[in-house]
Write a protein that holds these residues in place. Structure first.
Motif, PDB file in Angstrom:
ATOM      1  N   SER A  19      -3.242   0.459  -4.306  1.00 13.97           N
ATOM      2  CA  SER A  19      -2.783   0.854  -2.874  1.00 13.97           C
ATOM      3  C   SER A  19      -4.056   0.320  -2.195  1.00 13.97           C
ATOM      4  CB  SER A  19      -2.555   2.558  -2.943  1.00 13.97           C
ATOM      5  OG  SER A  19      -2.361   2.655  -1.498  1.00 13.97           O
ATOM      6  N   SER A  20      -5.317   0.352  -2.571  1.00 16.99           N
ATOM      7  CA  SER A  20      -6.445  -0.164  -1.674  1.00 16.99           C
ATOM      8  C   SER A  20      -6.427  -1.479  -1.720  1.00 16.99           C
ATOM      9  CB  SER A  20      -7.677   0.215  -2.433  1.00 16.99           C
ATOM     10  OG  SER A  20      -7.837   1.574  -2.734  1.00 16.99           O
ATOM     11  N   ARG A  30       0.796  -1.178   0.068  1.00 19.44           N
ATOM     12  CA  ARG A  30       0.073  -0.092  -0.027  1.00 19.44           C
ATOM     13  C   ARG A  30       0.605   1.045   0.058  1.00 19.44           C
ATOM     14  NH1 ARG A  30      -0.900   3.196   3.904  1.00 19.44           N
ATOM     15  NH2 ARG A  30      -0.621   1.617   5.505  1.00 19.44           N
ATOM     16  N   ALA A  50      -4.272  -2.145   1.260  1.00 19.82           N
ATOM     17  CA  ALA A  50      -5.010  -1.943   2.409  1.00 19.82           C
ATOM     18  C   ALA A  50      -5.959  -3.026   3.003  1.00 19.82           C
ATOM     19  CB  ALA A  50      -5.663  -0.573   2.202  1.00 19.82           C
ATOM     20  N   THR A  75       0.887   3.884  -3.047  1.00 14.34           N
ATOM     21  CA  THR A  75       0.641   5.360  -2.821  1.00 14.34           C
ATOM     22  C   THR A  75       1.721   6.161  -3.005  1.00 14.34           C
ATOM     23  OG1 THR A  75      -0.670   4.753  -1.044  1.00 14.34           O
ATOM     24  CG2 THR A  75      -0.016   7.074  -0.903  1.00 14.34           C
TER      25      THR A  75
END
Length: 200
Positions: A85-86, A57, A89, A61
């Motif tokens: 990135s999601s 992540r 997460a 990012t």
């Protein structure tokens, strides 16, 4: 309260049972802790998953932020990195959830394995031991308070089993009624012995 009998054989049995009970309690507690440590070790996978998700992540990012600053193409190129990135997460969150689930399982198994047998041992062993201590303490207090032997003999007549009473006298009730000192003393000694107290 009087913890142990005045009679050697009975006292030896009590001490043996006490040692075995304490050893069994310690063994079940150790087993519960051992199972807990085994199961809690499975959180390592969740920790690795969380770290991998957090690292992915953070990297996505950073890449998205860097490429997002490029003129003309920055806005369009950033989208896939934000999605990645999601995903990182989500992986990080899954790792945290796995750790929490394993910790709950380890705690439940550890306590379940240790607590249930320990409670059973306490009920089977400690409750009778406490009853003995209470009864022996009361009997010793009676014996030391100068209570007449006839009262202890009467308690023997009501509390003791018939074969034990018959061993004292063929008709212990009649002997008690007529105040036979020898029978009274034998009955009092029998009552005190059942409580673990020696008649002095």
């Amino acid at each position: 309260m009087k913890p142990y009998s005045d009679f050697a054989a009975h006292r030896s049995r009590q001490i043996t049972v006490d040692v075995l009970a304490v050893a069994a309690i310690a063994a079940w507690i150790w087993l519960g802790a051992f199972v807990y440590s085994l199961v809690i070790g499975l959180t390592d996978f969740g920790v690795q998953m969380e770290q991998a998700g957090a690292g992915f992540r953070s990297t996505m990012t950073d890449v998205g932020d860097n490429l997002g600053g490029v003129p003309l193409i920055g806005g369009g190129i950033r989208g896939p990195f934000d999605s990645a990135s999601s995903a990182g997460a989500t992986l990080e969150s899954a790792g945290q959830s796995q750790q929490a689930a394993v910790a709950d399982l380890a705690t439940g198994l550890g306590w379940g394995i240790a607590l249930v047998p320990v409670l059973m041992i306490l009920v089977i062993w400690l409750v009778p031991r406490l009853r003995f201590m209470r009864r022996a303490g009361q009997a010793r207090t009676l014996a030391r308070s100068g209570v007449a032997l006839d009262l202890l003999a009467l308690r023997a007549l009501t509390n003791q089993r018939l074969p034990e009473l018959a061993a004292v006298d063929s008709d212990p009730t009649a002997a008690w009624r007529r105040g036979d000192a020898t029978v009274m003393r034998a009955l009092a000694a029998l009552e005190l012995k059942s409580a673990g107290v020696r008649l002095t």
